[in-house]
Design a protein around this motif. Structure first.
Motif, PDB file in Angstrom:
ATOM      1  N   LEU A  86      17.361 -29.658  -9.791  1.00 29.76           N
ATOM      2  CA  LEU A  86      15.976 -29.229 -10.017  1.00 29.76           C
ATOM      3  C   LEU A  86      15.121 -30.419 -10.405  1.00 29.76           C
ATOM      4  O   LEU A  86      15.385 -31.080 -11.414  1.00 29.76           O
ATOM      5  N   ASP A  87      14.097 -30.697  -9.589  1.00 30.66           N
ATOM      6  CA  ASP A  87      13.182 -31.803  -9.889  1.00 30.66           C
ATOM      7  C   ASP A  87      11.936 -31.623  -9.023  1.00 30.66           C
ATOM      8  O   ASP A  87      12.041 -31.408  -7.812  1.00 30.66           O
ATOM      9  N   ASP A  88      10.767 -31.704  -9.634  1.00 32.45           N
ATOM     10  CA  ASP A  88       9.519 -31.527  -8.883  1.00 32.45           C
ATOM     11  C   ASP A  88       9.375 -32.543  -7.757  1.00 32.45           C
ATOM     12  O   ASP A  88       8.733 -32.265  -6.735  1.00 32.45           O
ATOM     13  N   ALA A  89       9.958 -33.715  -7.919  1.00 31.56           N
ATOM     14  CA  ALA A  89       9.838 -34.771  -6.910  1.00 31.56           C
ATOM     15  C   ALA A  89      10.574 -34.425  -5.613  1.00 31.56           C
ATOM     16  O   ALA A  89      10.361 -35.090  -4.588  1.00 31.56           O
ATOM     17  N   LEU A  90      11.412 -33.396  -5.624  1.00 33.47           N
ATOM     18  CA  LEU A  90      12.163 -33.018  -4.425  1.00 33.47           C
ATOM     19  C   LEU A  90      11.316 -32.254  -3.417  1.00 33.47           C
ATOM     20  O   LEU A  90      11.720 -32.086  -2.266  1.00 33.47           O
ATOM     21  N   HIS A  91      10.139 -31.792  -3.821  1.00 33.70           N
ATOM     22  CA  HIS A  91       9.294 -31.015  -2.914  1.00 33.70           C
ATOM     23  C   HIS A  91       8.951 -31.827  -1.668  1.00 33.70           C
ATOM     24  O   HIS A  91       8.512 -32.964  -1.753  1.00 33.70           O
ATOM     25  N   GLY A  92       9.175 -31.224  -0.510  1.00 38.95           N
ATOM     26  CA  GLY A  92       8.883 -31.891   0.745  1.00 38.95           C
ATOM     27  C   GLY A  92      10.030 -32.701   1.314  1.00 38.95           C
ATOM     28  O   GLY A  92       9.856 -33.392   2.325  1.00 38.95           O
ATOM     29  N   SER A  93      11.199 -32.617   0.698  1.00 39.29           N
ATOM     30  CA  SER A  93      12.349 -33.388   1.200  1.00 39.29           C
ATOM     31  C   SER A  93      12.743 -32.928   2.600  1.00 39.29           C
ATOM     32  O   SER A  93      12.757 -31.732   2.901  1.00 39.29           O
ATOM     33  N   CYS A  94      13.068 -33.881   3.454  1.00 39.34           N
ATOM     34  CA  CYS A  94      13.557 -33.573   4.795  1.00 39.34           C
ATOM     35  C   CYS A  94      15.081 -33.405   4.746  1.00 39.34           C
ATOM     36  O   CYS A  94      15.701 -33.542   3.688  1.00 39.34           O
ATOM     37  N   ALA A  95      15.685 -33.133   5.895  1.00 46.48           N
ATOM     38  CA  ALA A  95      17.141 -32.934   5.934  1.00 46.48           C
ATOM     39  C   ALA A  95      17.892 -34.192   5.509  1.00 46.48           C
ATOM     40  O   ALA A  95      18.924 -34.115   4.838  1.00 46.48           O
ATOM     41  N   VAL A  96      17.364 -35.357   5.883  1.00 40.27           N
ATOM     42  CA  VAL A  96      18.053 -36.607   5.556  1.00 40.27           C
ATOM     43  C   VAL A  96      18.093 -36.832   4.050  1.00 40.27           C
ATOM     44  O   VAL A  96      19.148 -37.140   3.468  1.00 40.27           O
ATOM     45  N   THR A  97      16.947 -36.699   3.394  1.00 33.54           N
ATOM     46  CA  THR A  97      16.921 -36.919   1.947  1.00 33.54           C
ATOM     47  C   THR A  97      17.613 -35.781   1.195  1.00 33.54           C
ATOM     48  O   THR A  97      18.218 -36.012   0.150  1.00 33.54           O
ATOM     49  N   THR A  98      17.549 -34.566   1.733  1.00 38.29           N
ATOM     50  CA  THR A  98      18.280 -33.450   1.126  1.00 38.29           C
ATOM     51  C   THR A  98      19.777 -33.732   1.140  1.00 38.29           C
ATOM     52  O   THR A  98      20.480 -33.494   0.148  1.00 38.29           O
ATOM     53  N   SER A  99      20.272 -34.256   2.258  1.00 43.15           N
ATOM     54  CA  SER A  99      21.706 -34.565   2.344  1.00 43.15           C
ATOM     55  C   SER A  99      22.091 -35.653   1.345  1.00 43.15           C
ATOM     56  O   SER A  99      23.190 -35.623   0.781  1.00 43.15           O
ATOM     57  N   ARG A 100      21.183 -36.589   1.113  1.00 47.10           N
ATOM     58  CA  ARG A 100      21.482 -37.649   0.143  1.00 47.10           C
ATOM     59  C   ARG A 100      21.624 -37.064  -1.259  1.00 47.10           C
ATOM     60  O   ARG A 100      22.576 -37.391  -1.987  1.00 47.10           O
ATOM     61  N   VAL A 101      20.698 -36.202  -1.649  1.00 47.71           N
ATOM     62  CA  VAL A 101      20.734 -35.628  -2.993  1.00 47.71           C
ATOM     63  C   VAL A 101      21.952 -34.728  -3.163  1.00 47.71           C
ATOM     64  O   VAL A 101      22.674 -34.810  -4.176  1.00 47.71           O
ATOM     65  N   LEU A 102      22.217 -33.877  -2.165  1.00 46.53           N
ATOM     66  CA  LEU A 102      23.357 -32.966  -2.276  1.00 46.53           C
ATOM     67  C   LEU A 102      24.681 -33.728  -2.254  1.00 46.53           C
ATOM     68  O   LEU A 102      25.622 -33.367  -2.966  1.00 46.53           O
ATOM     69  N   ALA A 103      24.771 -34.780  -1.452  1.00 46.31           N
ATOM     70  CA  ALA A 103      26.001 -35.579  -1.420  1.00 46.31           C
ATOM     71  C   ALA A 103      26.246 -36.237  -2.772  1.00 46.31           C
ATOM     72  O   ALA A 103      27.393 -36.310  -3.238  1.00 46.31           O
ATOM     73  N   THR A 104      25.173 -36.693  -3.406  1.00 48.14           N
ATOM     74  CA  THR A 104      25.314 -37.303  -4.731  1.00 48.14           C
ATOM     75  C   THR A 104      25.778 -36.272  -5.745  1.00 48.14           C
ATOM     76  O   THR A 104      26.645 -36.543  -6.588  1.00 48.14           O
ATOM     77  N   GLY A 213      20.854 -40.301 -10.575  1.00 47.00           N
ATOM     78  CA  GLY A 213      20.612 -41.705 -10.258  1.00 47.00           C
ATOM     79  C   GLY A 213      19.926 -41.912  -8.925  1.00 47.00           C
ATOM     80  O   GLY A 213      20.075 -42.969  -8.298  1.00 47.00           O
ATOM     81  N   VAL A 214      19.144 -40.918  -8.488  1.00 46.39           N
ATOM     82  CA  VAL A 214      18.409 -41.013  -7.225  1.00 46.39           C
ATOM     83  C   VAL A 214      16.940 -41.268  -7.525  1.00 46.39           C
ATOM     84  O   VAL A 214      16.308 -40.458  -8.211  1.00 46.39           O
ATOM     85  N   PRO A 215      16.353 -42.352  -7.041  1.00 46.94           N
ATOM     86  CA  PRO A 215      14.941 -42.640  -7.308  1.00 46.94           C
ATOM     87  C   PRO A 215      14.018 -41.578  -6.722  1.00 46.94           C
ATOM     88  O   PRO A 215      14.169 -41.192  -5.552  1.00 46.94           O
ATOM     89  N   ALA A 216      13.070 -41.110  -7.501  1.00 45.12           N
ATOM     90  CA  ALA A 216      12.150 -40.066  -7.059  1.00 45.12           C
ATOM     91  C   ALA A 216      11.317 -40.511  -5.870  1.00 45.12           C
ATOM     92  O   ALA A 216      10.946 -39.700  -5.010  1.00 45.12           O
TER      93      ALA A 216
END
Length: 263
Positions: A86-104, A213-216
């Motif tokens: 949960l983070d407000d900065a995640l709004h608008g994430s595409c599939a590529v960045t979503t995969s990065r966050v979920l993989a982490t 540890g993922v930069p917003a």
């Protein structure tokens, strides 16, 4: 076996769905949001594997505050706990960045098996399982209509029938692995009253981008590799063309079909 199920909250596909006028992203605030349909089959498959082989089932969700509703619904079906990115900065994430966050996030959970739906009803891109497998360096068994789990010499062996347009393919891999499933794999159970009450007490861990540890600046709209440039409502349906038969109706019909490139 440590199983993680990816669950996404999406606008109900049976209701009206809209994009926001300010940034062309899905308007989730005005929508009736539910668990992505395919993810319910993933939850059911995880529970069946746990019942047969033991272990623990964790639900992993990335989404806004309101996604907690879907987390509790998922937990009421039987999983043991949940993790909410949960983070407000995640709004608008595409599939590529979503995969990065979920993989982490998955990297913190030490999963033997990750299960998810083959697609989400809002995006329908069907690429997330492949992206996660690549980022995590694990096998991907995608589009499964059946899944068997058996002990092997080098670890647990997964065998899936992968649904194709011509039939199915039989593929196998050892854990750790990610499996995506279609709605032909099982029939999800309905949450019982006992399950609904128990879900209220099950632990839900919240993780922010800082925790992972993922930069917003590298996720959300700022880090998206693809965006919706513009959108418009589907035009209303109009009446079809009418061919009146005055002795040459057949010719007129063929000419019309030819102009529409049907013949």
């Amino acid at each position: 076996m440590n199983i993680v199920v990816l669950v996404k909250q999406v606008p109900d596909s049976g209701a009206d769905r809209n994009l926001r006028s300010d940034d062309n992203t899905t308007d989730r605030g005005s929508a009736n949001n539910v668990i992505n349909e395919m993810d319910e089959y993933a939850i059911e498959e995880a529970l069946r594997i746990k019942e047969a082989h033991g272990g623990e089932v964790t639900v992993l969700t990335m989404g806004p505050d309101r996604a907690t509703e879907s987390i509790r619904k998922a937990l009421s079906m039987g999983p043991d706990k949940a993790v909410h990115v949960l983070d407000d900065a995640l709004h608008g994430s595409c599939a590529v960045t979503t995969s990065r966050v979920l993989a982490t996030a998955l990297g913190t959970l030490d999963a033997d098996l990750v299960i998810c739906g083959a697609e989400s009803t809002d995006g329908r891109v069907q690429v997330l399982p492949h992206m996660l497998a690549e980022r995590l360096g694990i096998a991907a068994l995608t589009g499964a209509r059946t899944l068997t789990v058996e002990p092997g010499a080098d670890g647990t062996v997964l065998t899936a029938e992968r649904q194709t347009e011509e039939g199915y393919e039989v593929v196998s891999a050892t854990t750790p692995a990610i499996v995506s499933v279609w709605d032909t794999i099982n029939e999800p159970r309905y949450p019982s009253f006992k399950g609904i009450m128990a879900a209220k007490k099950k632990p839900v861990q919240t993780l922010s981008l800082a925790d992972l540890g993922v930069p917003a600046a590298e996720v959300g709209s700022a880090g998206a590799t693809s965006v919706v440039v513009e959108h418009s409502k589907r035009p209303p349906r109009s009446g079809g063309a009418k061919v009146t038969d005055e002795g040459s109706g057949g010719v007129a019909l063929v000419e019309y079909l030819a102009t529409e490139k049907f013949v």
